[in-house]
Design a protein around this motif. Structure first.
Motif, PDB file in Angstrom:
ATOM      1  N   LYS A 119       0.856  -1.190   0.000  1.00 50.59           N
ATOM      2  CA  LYS A 119       0.000   0.000   0.000  1.00 50.59           C
ATOM      3  C   LYS A 119       0.889   1.236   0.000  1.00 50.59           C
ATOM      4  N   VAL A 120       0.648   2.158  -0.935  1.00 46.28           N
ATOM      5  CA  VAL A 120       1.462   3.367  -1.060  1.00 46.28           C
ATOM      6  C   VAL A 120       0.634   4.575  -0.618  1.00 46.28           C
ATOM      7  N   TYR A 121       1.155   5.315   0.359  1.00 46.37           N
ATOM      8  CA  TYR A 121       0.516   6.561   0.780  1.00 46.37           C
ATOM      9  C   TYR A 121       1.109   7.707  -0.035  1.00 46.37           C
ATOM     10  N   HIS A 122       0.267   8.353  -0.817  1.00 48.25           N
ATOM     11  CA  HIS A 122       0.742   9.386  -1.741  1.00 48.25           C
ATOM     12  C   HIS A 122       0.825  10.734  -1.029  1.00 48.25           C
ATOM     13  N   LEU A 123       2.034  11.066  -0.608  1.00 50.52           N
ATOM     14  CA  LEU A 123       2.324  12.379  -0.039  1.00 50.52           C
ATOM     15  C   LEU A 123       3.060  13.248  -1.055  1.00 50.52           C
ATOM     16  N   ASN A 124       3.166  12.751  -2.276  1.00 49.98           N
ATOM     17  CA  ASN A 124       3.975  13.400  -3.305  1.00 49.98           C
ATOM     18  C   ASN A 124       3.219  14.419  -4.137  1.00 49.98           C
ATOM     19  N   ILE A 125       1.901  14.382  -4.131  1.00 51.99           N
ATOM     20  CA  ILE A 125       1.135  15.187  -5.089  1.00 51.99           C
ATOM     21  C   ILE A 125      -0.021  15.886  -4.391  1.00 51.99           C
ATOM     22  N   GLY A 126      -0.314  17.103  -4.842  1.00 50.17           N
ATOM     23  CA  GLY A 126      -1.374  17.890  -4.234  1.00 50.17           C
ATOM     24  C   GLY A 126      -2.745  17.528  -4.759  1.00 50.17           C
TER      25      GLY A 126
ATOM     26  N   ILE B  44     -10.512  15.652  -0.419  1.00 53.88           N
ATOM     27  CA  ILE B  44     -11.715  16.396  -0.039  1.00 53.88           C
ATOM     28  C   ILE B  44     -12.739  16.274  -1.175  1.00 53.88           C
ATOM     29  N   PRO B  45     -14.006  15.957  -0.877  1.00 49.70           N
ATOM     30  CA  PRO B  45     -15.009  15.852  -1.938  1.00 49.70           C
ATOM     31  C   PRO B  45     -15.197  17.165  -2.699  1.00 49.70           C
ATOM     32  N   THR B  46     -15.369  17.068  -3.990  1.00 53.95           N
ATOM     33  CA  THR B  46     -15.734  18.218  -4.816  1.00 53.95           C
ATOM     34  C   THR B  46     -17.116  18.717  -4.376  1.00 53.95           C
ATOM     35  N   PRO B  47     -17.352  20.031  -4.355  1.00 46.19           N
ATOM     36  CA  PRO B  47     -18.678  20.531  -3.960  1.00 46.19           C
ATOM     37  C   PRO B  47     -19.803  19.877  -4.773  1.00 46.19           C
ATOM     38  N   GLN B  48     -20.851  19.478  -4.085  1.00 45.62           N
ATOM     39  CA  GLN B  48     -21.954  18.789  -4.738  1.00 45.62           C
ATOM     40  C   GLN B  48     -22.591  19.639  -5.829  1.00 45.62           C
ATOM     41  N   VAL B  49     -22.605  20.947  -5.614  1.00 48.33           N
ATOM     42  CA  VAL B  49     -23.234  21.832  -6.590  1.00 48.33           C
ATOM     43  C   VAL B  49     -22.507  21.756  -7.934  1.00 48.33           C
ATOM     44  N   ALA B  50     -21.191  21.524  -7.923  1.00 51.46           N
ATOM     45  CA  ALA B  50     -20.434  21.391  -9.170  1.00 51.46           C
ATOM     46  C   ALA B  50     -20.711  20.045  -9.829  1.00 51.46           C
ATOM     47  N   LEU B  51     -20.755  18.984  -9.016  1.00 52.83           N
ATOM     48  CA  LEU B  51     -21.054  17.654  -9.559  1.00 52.83           C
ATOM     49  C   LEU B  51     -22.451  17.610 -10.162  1.00 52.83           C
TER      50      LEU B  51
ATOM     51  N   ARG C 258      -5.022  18.167   9.993  1.00 49.69           N
ATOM     52  CA  ARG C 258      -4.009  17.361   9.313  1.00 49.69           C
ATOM     53  C   ARG C 258      -2.623  17.986   9.456  1.00 49.69           C
ATOM     54  N   ARG C 259      -2.560  19.293   9.216  1.00 51.99           N
ATOM     55  CA  ARG C 259      -1.275  19.981   9.306  1.00 51.99           C
ATOM     56  C   ARG C 259      -0.660  19.840  10.691  1.00 51.99           C
ATOM     57  N   ASN C 260      -1.451  20.131  11.714  1.00 50.77           N
ATOM     58  CA  ASN C 260      -0.923  20.096  13.073  1.00 50.77           C
ATOM     59  C   ASN C 260      -0.426  18.704  13.450  1.00 50.77           C
ATOM     60  N   PHE C 261      -1.188  17.688  13.048  1.00 50.86           N
ATOM     61  CA  PHE C 261      -0.761  16.320  13.349  1.00 50.86           C
ATOM     62  C   PHE C 261       0.542  15.992  12.644  1.00 50.86           C
ATOM     63  N   MET C 262       0.619  16.330  11.346  1.00 47.77           N
ATOM     64  CA  MET C 262       1.779  15.957  10.551  1.00 47.77           C
ATOM     65  C   MET C 262       3.038  16.691  11.002  1.00 47.77           C
ATOM     66  N   VAL C 263       2.935  17.991  11.241  1.00 46.57           N
ATOM     67  CA  VAL C 263       4.098  18.771  11.661  1.00 46.57           C
ATOM     68  C   VAL C 263       4.646  18.235  12.984  1.00 46.57           C
TER      69      VAL C 263
ATOM     70  N   TYR D  63      -0.039  17.260   2.732  1.00 42.56           N
ATOM     71  CA  TYR D  63      -0.940  16.650   3.726  1.00 42.56           C
ATOM     72  C   TYR D  63      -2.386  16.679   3.216  1.00 42.56           C
ATOM     73  N   VAL D  64      -2.574  15.908   2.152  1.00 39.62           N
ATOM     74  CA  VAL D  64      -3.875  15.865   1.477  1.00 39.62           C
ATOM     75  C   VAL D  64      -4.643  14.573   1.776  1.00 39.62           C
ATOM     76  N   LEU D  65      -4.129  13.760   2.693  1.00 33.13           N
ATOM     77  CA  LEU D  65      -4.791  12.511   3.055  1.00 33.13           C
ATOM     78  C   LEU D  65      -5.501  12.667   4.392  1.00 33.13           C
ATOM     79  N   LYS D  66      -6.545  11.879   4.603  1.00 34.14           N
ATOM     80  CA  LYS D  66      -7.254  11.931   5.876  1.00 34.14           C
ATOM     81  C   LYS D  66      -6.312  11.541   7.007  1.00 34.14           C
ATOM     82  N   LYS D  67      -6.651  11.981   8.209  1.00 35.51           N
ATOM     83  CA  LYS D  67      -5.735  11.859   9.342  1.00 35.51           C
ATOM     84  C   LYS D  67      -5.334  10.415   9.617  1.00 35.51           C
ATOM     85  N   GLU D  68      -6.247   9.472   9.438  1.00 33.18           N
ATOM     86  CA  GLU D  68      -5.925   8.061   9.690  1.00 33.18           C
ATOM     87  C   GLU D  68      -4.814   7.592   8.754  1.00 33.18           C
ATOM     88  N   ASP D  69      -4.910   8.015   7.487  1.00 31.67           N
ATOM     89  CA  ASP D  69      -3.878   7.641   6.525  1.00 31.67           C
ATOM     90  C   ASP D  69      -2.569   8.379   6.806  1.00 31.67           C
TER      91      ASP D  69
END
Length: 389
Positions: free
Chosen positions: A22-29, A33-40, A288-293, A363-369
């Motif tokens: 399993k690869v955790y992708h911390l390499n790409i932005g 986060i879900p796209t706003p429903q109004v756009a979908l 996420r930021r506070n946890f990761m830092v 830090y674009v992954l949920k806190k558990e990941d």
């Protein structure tokens, strides 16, 4: 063309996944986060029976809506001051092509978004880096250092605020310092502000469009990719009050016909996104930021500045070579069947040799990941053959 430091290791990540890791992708932005429903919903409920070309500058209704978005931020622009582009990337290449001749130079504080190098190469522009340092959390270099780099070929300064890859947020005072240089030498100020919505700890974002005395010099880049978690929509914008710039840029826009029609429909709808959505996203990134830092700075030999904006940070690691380390993580390391993918910071510098002990982490992954990813990274640093502790 240089390889992307963000994407060049994808074959190694794919191979790791095929081995069952399993690869955790911390390499790409790429936010989760879900796209706003109004756009979908705007795409799902599409009434058009033909996906037609749009205006080369983008749909007028979207440009008017985007102008209103800026007006609500206290920035007085109109729909005629902008061109909708295929992502923020095209906004940059069009601006470079329209404003700069081959061989002319732009000054960019490094580390900077790696693709600026690629955009410059595409348009024949020379990048002159000015180095910021992790020792002061990547603050703006002194004005005297900028002036040392200015030559008759210097035509612009590129600034990313909040910054990718460092997460640094330039203050109003720092931007006013830049404005004095821009005005003194009559340069363009190319301002990448795609992370405007992501400013933390009570810090405010100050747009370059609000700087006084250089209204005709500013060319701003925007995008829906991060603001609405719509990276694949490929819709950005080029904005300037300089009519000659807009006229020249429109010629480049006409050459590529039009920006994505479906992406514009989704982006126009996204302008109606509620404040509650942004509040939720803000709180999620702060957590996420506070946890990761905290997790990073607890690792032996690691230093991670606290990002004031965006959702990246450049981290100093006790390693010999960030490119080797990033590849080793994917080829030779796993912890509990898992590993992490990071972006070597070497690709975010133009000066050779810099960034060899730094990586960019998103830090674009949920806190558990993120928790699992930080555990993997900590264990990797204990056993990496090239560690420098």
């Amino acid at each position: 063309m240089p390889s992307s430091p963000i994407r060049k290791l994808v074959p190694f990540a794919d191979a790791a996944k095929k081995r069952g890791v399993k690869v955790y992708h911390l390499n790409i932005g790429q936010p989760d986060i879900p796209t706003p429903q109004v756009a979908l919903d705007a795409i799902k409920n599409l009434s058009e029976t033909v996906i037609e070309y749009t205006h080369s500058a983008g749909n007028e209704s979207y440009r008017k809506g985007l102008a209103e978005y800026y007006q609500n931020l206290g920035i007085d622009i109109s729909s005629s001051d902008m061109i909708i582009t295929t992502g923020g990337s095209e906004a940059i290449t069009i601006a470079f092509g329209a404003c700069l001749n081959p061989g002319e130079e732009v000054i960019i504080p490094e580390p900077f978004y790696a693709n600026y190098n690629s955009f410059a190469i595409q348009t024949g522009v020379e990048v002159k880096p000015i180095t910021s340092s992790i020792s002061n959390d990547f603050g703006l270099p002194p004005i005297a250092e900028f002036e040392k780099l200015i030559t008759p070929k210097t035509k612009g300064i590129v600034i990313c605020n909040p910054n990718n890859p460092t997460g640094y947020l330039y203050s109003e005072k720092e931007l006013e310092t830049l404005a004095t240089i821009v005005k003194k030498y009559d340069l363009y100020l190319f301002a990448d502000e795609v992370y405007r919505e992501f400013c933390y700890d009570g810090h405010s974002h100050h747009s370059c469009l609000s700087l006084k005395g250089i209204e005709q010099n500013v060319v701003l880049f925007d995008s829906v990719s991060k603001r609405y978690s719509m990276c694949g929509a490929r819709v950005g914008a080029l904005i300037s009050r300089n009519r000659d710039v807009i006229t020249a840029c429109l010629k480049f826009a006409q050459a590529r016909l039009c920006p994505p029609a479906l992406g514009q429909i989704a982006s126009e709808a996204a302008l109606k996104t509620s404040k509650e959505y942004f509040d939720g996203v803000y709180n999620e990134y702060i957590e996420r930021r506070n946890f990761m830092v905290k997790a990073l700075n607890e690792m032996e030999g690691v230093y991670c500045p606290t990002p004031k904006g965006a959702f990246y940070t450049v981290v100093k690691l006790p390693i010999d070579d960030s490119d080797k380390f990033a590849q080793w993580l994917l080829e030779s390391f796993e912890h509990k069947g898992q590993t992490v993918m990071v972006a070597p910071a070497t690709g975010f510098y133009a000066t050779k040799g810099l960034g060899k002990n730094e990586v960019r982490i998103a830090y674009v992954l949920k806190k558990e990941d993120l928790k699992s990813a930080m555990e993997c990274l900590a264990e990797a640093l204990k056993v990496y053959p090239g560690k420098t502790l």
